[in-house]
Design a protein around this motif. Sequence first.
Motif, PDB file in Angstrom:
ATOM      1  N   PRO A 222      21.393  37.578 -14.894  1.00 21.02           N
ATOM      2  CA  PRO A 222      21.528  36.713 -16.067  1.00 21.02           C
ATOM      3  C   PRO A 222      22.216  37.423 -17.231  1.00 21.02           C
ATOM      4  N   HIS A 223      23.204  36.726 -17.809  1.00 27.06           N
ATOM      5  CA  HIS A 223      23.943  37.321 -18.928  1.00 27.06           C
ATOM      6  C   HIS A 223      24.780  36.266 -19.650  1.00 27.06           C
ATOM      7  N   ILE A 224      25.095  36.576 -20.902  1.00 23.53           N
ATOM      8  CA  ILE A 224      26.037  35.772 -21.673  1.00 23.53           C
ATOM      9  C   ILE A 224      27.419  36.302 -21.348  1.00 23.53           C
ATOM     10  N   ALA A 225      28.288  35.417 -20.864  1.00 23.19           N
ATOM     11  CA  ALA A 225      29.595  35.831 -20.380  1.00 23.19           C
ATOM     12  C   ALA A 225      30.746  35.480 -21.317  1.00 23.19           C
ATOM     13  N   ALA A 226      30.544  34.476 -22.175  1.00 20.55           N
ATOM     14  CA  ALA A 226      31.682  33.984 -22.954  1.00 20.55           C
ATOM     15  C   ALA A 226      31.220  33.117 -24.116  1.00 20.55           C
ATOM     16  N   LEU A 227      32.181  32.796 -24.953  1.00 18.44           N
ATOM     17  CA  LEU A 227      32.000  31.872 -26.070  1.00 18.44           C
ATOM     18  C   LEU A 227      32.784  30.607 -25.751  1.00 18.44           C
ATOM     19  N   VAL A 228      32.150  29.444 -25.951  1.00 15.71           N
ATOM     20  CA  VAL A 228      32.804  28.161 -25.729  1.00 15.71           C
ATOM     21  C   VAL A 228      32.695  27.307 -26.995  1.00 15.71           C
ATOM     22  N   GLU A 229      33.522  26.281 -27.052  1.00  6.60           N
ATOM     23  CA  GLU A 229      33.509  25.335 -28.170  1.00  6.60           C
ATOM     24  C   GLU A 229      33.344  23.926 -27.625  1.00  6.60           C
ATOM     25  N   VAL A 230      32.538  23.119 -28.297  1.00  4.87           N
ATOM     26  CA  VAL A 230      32.410  21.701 -27.950  1.00  4.87           C
ATOM     27  C   VAL A 230      33.681  21.007 -28.424  1.00  4.87           C
ATOM     28  N   VAL A 231      34.398  20.375 -27.482  1.00  6.82           N
ATOM     29  CA  VAL A 231      35.657  19.715 -27.830  1.00  6.82           C
ATOM     30  C   VAL A 231      35.600  18.198 -27.655  1.00  6.82           C
ATOM     31  N   ARG A 232      34.485  17.709 -27.113  1.00 11.18           N
ATOM     32  CA  ARG A 232      34.262  16.262 -27.039  1.00 11.18           C
ATOM     33  C   ARG A 232      32.772  16.021 -27.135  1.00 11.18           C
ATOM     34  N   GLU A 233      32.404  15.114 -28.030  1.00  7.41           N
ATOM     35  CA  GLU A 233      30.990  14.797 -28.229  1.00  7.41           C
ATOM     36  C   GLU A 233      30.442  14.006 -27.049  1.00  7.41           C
ATOM     37  N   ALA A 234      29.140  13.854 -27.020  1.00  4.03           N
ATOM     38  CA  ALA A 234      28.432  13.264 -25.889  1.00  4.03           C
ATOM     39  C   ALA A 234      28.989  11.895 -25.497  1.00  4.03           C
ATOM     40  N   TYR A 235      29.123  11.720 -24.191  1.00  2.00           N
ATOM     41  CA  TYR A 235      29.548  10.454 -23.599  1.00  2.00           C
ATOM     42  C   TYR A 235      28.839  10.319 -22.249  1.00  2.00           C
ATOM     43  N   PRO A 236      28.764   9.104 -21.682  1.00  3.10           N
ATOM     44  CA  PRO A 236      28.002   8.914 -20.458  1.00  3.10           C
ATOM     45  C   PRO A 236      28.463   9.829 -19.320  1.00  3.10           C
ATOM     46  N   ASP A 237      27.496  10.391 -18.636  1.00  5.04           N
ATOM     47  CA  ASP A 237      27.755  11.281 -17.500  1.00  5.04           C
ATOM     48  C   ASP A 237      28.016  10.428 -16.263  1.00  5.04           C
ATOM     49  N   HIS A 238      29.268  10.396 -15.839  1.00  8.55           N
ATOM     50  CA  HIS A 238      29.668   9.562 -14.703  1.00  8.55           C
ATOM     51  C   HIS A 238      29.030  10.009 -13.390  1.00  8.55           C
ATOM     52  N   THR A 239      28.583  11.259 -13.294  1.00  7.34           N
ATOM     53  CA  THR A 239      27.982  11.715 -12.034  1.00  7.34           C
ATOM     54  C   THR A 239      26.673  10.994 -11.744  1.00  7.34           C
ATOM     55  N   ALA A 240      26.019  10.488 -12.769  1.00  6.07           N
ATOM     56  CA  ALA A 240      24.764   9.756 -12.579  1.00  6.07           C
ATOM     57  C   ALA A 240      24.987   8.422 -11.865  1.00  6.07           C
ATOM     58  N   LEU A 241      26.216   7.915 -11.922  1.00  2.92           N
ATOM     59  CA  LEU A 241      26.526   6.607 -11.342  1.00  2.92           C
ATOM     60  C   LEU A 241      27.139   6.706  -9.946  1.00  2.92           C
ATOM     61  N   ASP A 242      27.383   7.917  -9.484  1.00  2.00           N
ATOM     62  CA  ASP A 242      28.069   8.130  -8.208  1.00  2.00           C
ATOM     63  C   ASP A 242      27.064   8.485  -7.109  1.00  2.00           C
ATOM     64  N   PRO A 243      26.784   7.550  -6.186  1.00  2.00           N
ATOM     65  CA  PRO A 243      25.784   7.818  -5.142  1.00  2.00           C
ATOM     66  C   PRO A 243      26.118   9.021  -4.263  1.00  2.00           C
TER      67      PRO A 243
END
Length: 151
Positions: free
Chosen positions: A58-79
């Motif tokens: 376990p380790h912190i590997a990088a810095l990221v930035e949020v580039v799009r705010e929350a939107y529906p997760d399409h994987t929840a709809l894919d059987p």
Amino acid sequence: MNYWLFKTEPGCFSLDDLIFSPNSTTSWDGVRNYQARNLMRSMQVGDLGFFYHSGKDPHIAALVEVVREAYPDHTALDPKNQHYDEKATPEDPRWFMVDVKLVRKFDKPISLADLKKEPELDGMELLKRGSRLSVQPVEEPFFQHIMQMAE
């Protein structure tokens, strides 16, 4: 601005996967915890976060930035997707995701063991006993201290 930590298993989605994603950007999908979902729904474009590899090393590997705010997760709809949720619908998606972009890979990853040695990080969510959220808030003093460790 808010600060976050995004946990992932390297075998599921690694820093290299992010690096080689188009524009080093990916959707943070598959989160199936209501508290983590609610945290993602509060994220704003420009928020920064740590890309954290959990698992054997376990380790912190990088810095990221949020580039799009929350939107529906399409994987929840894919059987056919492992993150499918039969109760999710287009009208009531239940689960959300954000998009994150790599800001920079740390030259030397910051191990969980090293984080635990830092008294300045006492009280950080990641270091609390039993803390298992895949998305966590990081208080600004903790964020700044970890960024100094990354230098």
